[in-house]
Design an enzyme around this catalytic site. Structure first.
Site, PDB file in Angstrom:
ATOM      1  N   THR A  44      38.795  40.600  37.225  1.00  0.00           N
ATOM      2  CA  THR A  44      39.971  40.105  36.519  1.00  0.00           C
ATOM      3  C   THR A  44      39.993  40.571  35.071  1.00  0.00           C
ATOM      4  O   THR A  44      41.015  41.054  34.570  1.00  0.00           O
ATOM      5  CB  THR A  44      39.998  38.565  36.555  1.00  0.00           C
ATOM      6  OG1 THR A  44      39.979  38.122  37.906  1.00  0.00           O
ATOM      7  CG2 THR A  44      41.227  38.028  35.861  1.00  0.00           C
ATOM      8  N   TYR A 107      48.561  35.547  47.000  1.00  0.00           N
ATOM      9  CA  TYR A 107      49.964  35.616  47.397  1.00  0.00           C
ATOM     10  C   TYR A 107      50.151  35.384  48.900  1.00  0.00           C
ATOM     11  O   TYR A 107      50.799  34.425  49.290  1.00  0.00           O
ATOM     12  CB  TYR A 107      50.628  36.934  46.973  1.00  0.00           C
ATOM     13  CG  TYR A 107      52.137  36.889  47.181  1.00  0.00           C
ATOM     14  CD1 TYR A 107      52.940  36.123  46.357  1.00  0.00           C
ATOM     15  CD2 TYR A 107      52.734  37.576  48.228  1.00  0.00           C
ATOM     16  CE1 TYR A 107      54.310  36.040  46.570  1.00  0.00           C
ATOM     17  CE2 TYR A 107      54.097  37.498  48.445  1.00  0.00           C
ATOM     18  CZ  TYR A 107      54.881  36.735  47.616  1.00  0.00           C
ATOM     19  OH  TYR A 107      56.230  36.645  47.833  1.00  0.00           O
ATOM     20  N   ARG A 138      44.450  31.610  39.993  1.00  0.00           N
ATOM     21  CA  ARG A 138      45.088  32.925  40.093  1.00  0.00           C
ATOM     22  C   ARG A 138      45.545  33.250  41.511  1.00  0.00           C
ATOM     23  O   ARG A 138      46.507  33.977  41.701  1.00  0.00           O
ATOM     24  CB  ARG A 138      44.126  34.015  39.611  1.00  0.00           C
ATOM     25  CG  ARG A 138      43.943  34.045  38.098  1.00  0.00           C
ATOM     26  CD  ARG A 138      43.069  35.219  37.689  1.00  0.00           C
ATOM     27  NE  ARG A 138      42.861  35.260  36.253  1.00  0.00           N
ATOM     28  CZ  ARG A 138      43.586  35.994  35.403  1.00  0.00           C
ATOM     29  NH1 ARG A 138      44.565  36.744  35.844  1.00  0.00           N
ATOM     30  NH2 ARG A 138      43.325  35.964  34.109  1.00  0.00           N
ATOM     31  N   LYS A 162      31.152  33.323  43.151  1.00  0.00           N
ATOM     32  CA  LYS A 162      31.526  33.120  41.756  1.00  0.00           C
ATOM     33  C   LYS A 162      32.502  31.954  41.752  1.00  0.00           C
ATOM     34  O   LYS A 162      33.627  32.067  42.227  1.00  0.00           O
ATOM     35  CB  LYS A 162      32.189  34.379  41.172  1.00  0.00           C
ATOM     36  CG  LYS A 162      32.706  34.185  39.748  1.00  0.00           C
ATOM     37  CD  LYS A 162      33.466  35.402  39.243  1.00  0.00           C
ATOM     38  CE  LYS A 162      34.042  35.136  37.862  1.00  0.00           C
ATOM     39  NZ  LYS A 162      34.842  36.297  37.355  1.00  0.00           N
ATOM     40  N   ILE A 204      29.035  34.775  35.658  1.00  0.00           N
ATOM     41  CA  ILE A 204      29.796  36.015  35.500  1.00  0.00           C
ATOM     42  C   ILE A 204      30.736  35.744  34.347  1.00  0.00           C
ATOM     43  O   ILE A 204      31.693  34.982  34.471  1.00  0.00           O
ATOM     44  CB  ILE A 204      30.505  36.406  36.801  1.00  0.00           C
ATOM     45  CG1 ILE A 204      29.444  36.732  37.869  1.00  0.00           C
ATOM     46  CG2 ILE A 204      31.420  37.606  36.579  1.00  0.00           C
ATOM     47  CD1 ILE A 204      30.000  37.075  39.236  1.00  0.00           C
TER      48      ILE A 204
END
Length: 292
Positions: A44, A107, A138, A162, A204
């Site tokens: 990202t 999505y 997200r 993560k 991370i």
């Protein structure tokens, strides 16, 4: 795959919004000099959705060449198209990466059963270790704790997650059911201390783009259960961590890295530079922390 901190790397661009490969080389060397434990490329923070395939290949090759086996290099290969994921995994394999980070499909989303089948299908078709990337803010989908563990049991090269759900109660539950063979990495810099105190392997990190030395120290203290000194560093960086998400990541961190002279403050649409207020606050806090 690693313990401590893996920097979720920015991708530098020049004035023409082309990948700035010279700045990329400088940035990787800066991370190595500061003893980072791992590098996460094209996640990202690296604006992966805006990176073309030929750029992706060159970025990965450059990072791996400079690292030269000193630390693990993990490539973000997740999209919402399984064929693209397989293609990017093959690219990572060919380049010599140490693992891949695969976000849940966004999505088009999925059911929990669909997630199990999705990661199983991908895992059967790569030789690389896989870290699941759970970031519901997200993607619009959450990986439930029991789903993560089911995936691991079915596909043992899915070696960790993560966790960027920000849901500490969920993460506590995950630790209560996970086997020792499954790693949990904090996906949020503001939750490194609680997640690692629960038994997490590291973070991370976005913050380590500009403060690798401090975040390495923090995570290594937590790995040896030195909570008093870890709390000191954590508290010192709490406001900075918050500032780095004052606008959509990687907008603030790109500006912060530019203040170190390691990249230009240029992003690709739909991302744009942060507001003057954000930049002023980030710069002031970096000065307080002695980063600039």
């Amino acid at each position: 795959m690693f313990k401590g901190v893996g920097t979720a790397m920015i991708t530098p661009f020049d004035e023409n919004e082309e990948v700035d490969y010279e700045s990329l080389k400088k940035f990787v060397k800066f991370q190595l000099t500061n003893n980072i434990d791992s590098l996460i490329v094209l996640g990202t923070t690296g604006e992966a959705p805006a990176i073309e395939d030929d750029e992706r290949e060159k970025i990965v090759d450059i990072v791996l060449e400079i690292v030269d086996g000193k630390i693990p290099v993990i490539i973000g290969t997740g999209t919402n198209n399984v064929k693209h994921v397989l293609k990017y995994n093959k690219m990572a394999e060919k380049a010599g990466a140490d693992g891949v980070l695969i976000v849940t499909p966004y999505y088009n989303k999925s059911t929990q059963k669909g997630l199990v089948e999705y990661y199983k299908y991908i895992a059967e078709r790569t030789s690389l270790p896989i870290i699941i990337y759970n970031v519901p803010s997200r993607t619009g989908i959450n990986v439930n704790p029991e789903t993560a563990i089911e995936i691991h049991h079915i596909a043992n090269n899915v070696i960790g997650i993560k966790e960027a759900s920000s849901n500490i109660s969920q993460i506590v539950e995950l630790f209560s059911i996970k086997p020792d063979t499954f790693s949990v990495f904090s996906g949020n810099d503001d939750q490194v201390l609680p997640i690692m105190a629960l038994g997490g392997d590291g973070v991370i990190s976005v913050t380590s783009n500009v403060a690798p030395k401090a975040i390495v120290e923090l995570t290594h203290l937590l790995l040896v259960n030195d909570l008093p000194n870890a709390r000191r560093i954590n508290n010192n960086y709490t406001f900075f961590n918050k500032l780095l998400f004052r606008e959509v990541n990687p907008i603030p961190i790109k500006y912060a890295v530019s203040l170190l002279g390691l990249c230009k403050n240029i992003l690709r649409l739909p991302l744009v530079s942060g507001t003057l207020e954000t930049q002023t606050l980030v710069k002031k806090e970096m000065e307080r922390l002695g980063l600039i």
